[in-house]
Design an enzyme around this catalytic site. Structure first.
Site, PDB file in Angstrom:
ATOM      1  N   LYS A  11       0.854  -1.028   0.044  1.00 30.97           N
ATOM      2  CA  LYS A  11       0.036   0.057  -0.145  1.00 30.97           C
ATOM      3  C   LYS A  11       0.948   1.119   0.032  1.00 30.97           C
ATOM      4  O   LYS A  11       2.054   1.292   0.431  1.00 30.97           O
ATOM      5  CB  LYS A  11      -0.929   0.002   1.242  1.00 30.97           C
ATOM      6  CG  LYS A  11      -0.323   0.016   2.729  1.00 30.97           C
ATOM      7  CD  LYS A  11       0.173   1.424   3.049  1.00 30.97           C
ATOM      8  CE  LYS A  11       0.875   1.190   4.447  1.00 30.97           C
ATOM      9  NZ  LYS A  11       1.634   2.562   4.807  1.00 30.97           N
ATOM     10  N   ASP A 138      -2.807  -1.914   9.960  1.00 30.86           N
ATOM     11  CA  ASP A 138      -3.027  -1.938   8.617  1.00 30.86           C
ATOM     12  C   ASP A 138      -3.295  -3.464   8.017  1.00 30.86           C
ATOM     13  O   ASP A 138      -3.606  -3.483   6.942  1.00 30.86           O
ATOM     14  CB  ASP A 138      -1.353  -1.695   7.923  1.00 30.86           C
ATOM     15  CG  ASP A 138      -0.894  -0.472   8.160  1.00 30.86           C
ATOM     16  OD1 ASP A 138      -1.603   0.509   8.772  1.00 30.86           O
ATOM     17  OD2 ASP A 138       0.304  -0.379   7.958  1.00 30.86           O
TER      18      ASP A 138
END
Ligand code: ATP
Length: 300
Positions: A11, A138
């Site tokens: 990401k 996350d």
């Protein structure tokens, strides 16, 4: 089934707004995650115990003991299922380690999806998201993929619609940066400046740019409150960011806690030229072109 492979993306944070330090030591965040096409693969094979091995160019930097996030994820899933399942986990690692691209979280997400399948648990996605949130803020996004905004500590996620594909270049740095250290540096710099830290707010212009697929507008609105701290710890990243701008990047930011730098390109061709420009001028030793958004943890 004796072996299952799951692909998981890295990401980049297109907005990372960090609120004031809370009493519990965390920060309230507005964290816009965007999954990009740099992938790890996690293969789970039938076994008595839960073990991990890592291959690929970053393998030497990844722990293979109980601190490995994929092992912790598999253990948490077995505990949730209430049985002593085993799996040999093999991580094919392409996501930089400690690079601000959530590689460890990606492997945790991959292990959850792979073991859920290998062990025939059939747990719904929501259960995996809950187990993932306990492992790290996350991890739910690595399961979900696409583009999403995280609030709270970053773990309360809402998907965001995007109007197209964005093209990126990632300049990889030597050595990682500890996320905790970057947050501590951010706190230190803020304390030294004594400036009021605003409450984090989702950037409406960024939302609009994502929704319409406007790369120029997105480039203009990329933001990362951890960037100053990452640059304070790694001053050599500043010229790398500047080199990307010189090569026509629409936006240039440190990815998450760094030290990977992210550059938004106009299109795939520009991304290729930008990557080449960064390496041939020596501004980065390795630059990788990628696109986003891409799907989260996916069974292959
Ligand atoms: P984030 O962007 O989520 O802050 P990061 O990308 O900067 O994280 P990671 O690659 O997730 O950092 O790794 C952080 C640390 O976690 C590493 O230094 C490593 O010691 C440890 N770690 C544990 N398991 C893994 C794993 N499967 N892959 C990578 N690192 C792992």
């Amino acid at each position: 089934m004796s072996s299952v492979t799951v692909r998981v993306p890295a990401k980049v944070n297109v907005q990372l707004s960090v609120g004031p330090l809370r009493e519990d030591g965390f920060h309230d965040l507005v964290n816009v995650f965007h999954a990009v096409s740099i992938f790890d693969e996690v293969t789970a094979k039938e076994s008595e115990a839960i073990t991990v091995s890592v291959s690929g160019k970053w393998s030497g930097q990844v722990p293979v003991d109980d601190s490995n996030l994929a092992i912790r994820a598999a253990r948490a899933l077995a505990k949730h299922a209430g049985r002593g399942y085993g799996a040999d986990l093999l991580i094919q690692k392409d996501i930089p380690v400690a690079g601000g691209m959530a590689g460890g979280s990606a492997d945790a997400a991959g292990a959850l999806v792979a073991c859920n399948e290998l062990w025939g648990l059939g747990l719904p996605f929501e259960d995996l998201m809950e187990i993932g949130a306990d492992l790290g803020s996350d991890v739910p996004f690595s399961l979900l993929g696409g583009t999403a905004v995280g609030t709270g500590r970053g773990e309360q996620l809402s998907e965001l619609p995007t109007g197209g594909t964005f093209h990126w270049v990632f300049a990889l740095a030597d050595g990682g940066l500890s996320t905790a250290r970057v947050y501590a540096e951010c706190d230190r710099l803020r304390e030294a400046s004594a400036a009021e830290v605003p409450w984090p707010q989702l950037d409406d212009s960024l939302m609009e740019a994502l929704g319409t697929g406007d790369a120029y507008a997105l480039g203009a609105h990329l933001s990362n409150d951890l960037q100053e701290a990452a640059l304070s710890l790694r001053p050599e990243l500043a010229p790398t960011l500047e080199a990307g701008r010189q090569h026509g990047a629409l936006g240039a930011i440190v990815s998450g806690s760094g030290p990977t730098c992210a550059f938004l390109a106009i299109d795939a061709l520009h991304a290729r030229d930008l990557a080449r420009g960064l390496t041939t001028t020596g501004a980065a030793h390795t630059a990788v072109a990628a696109h986003g958004p891409v799907a989260g943890a996916t069974l292959l």
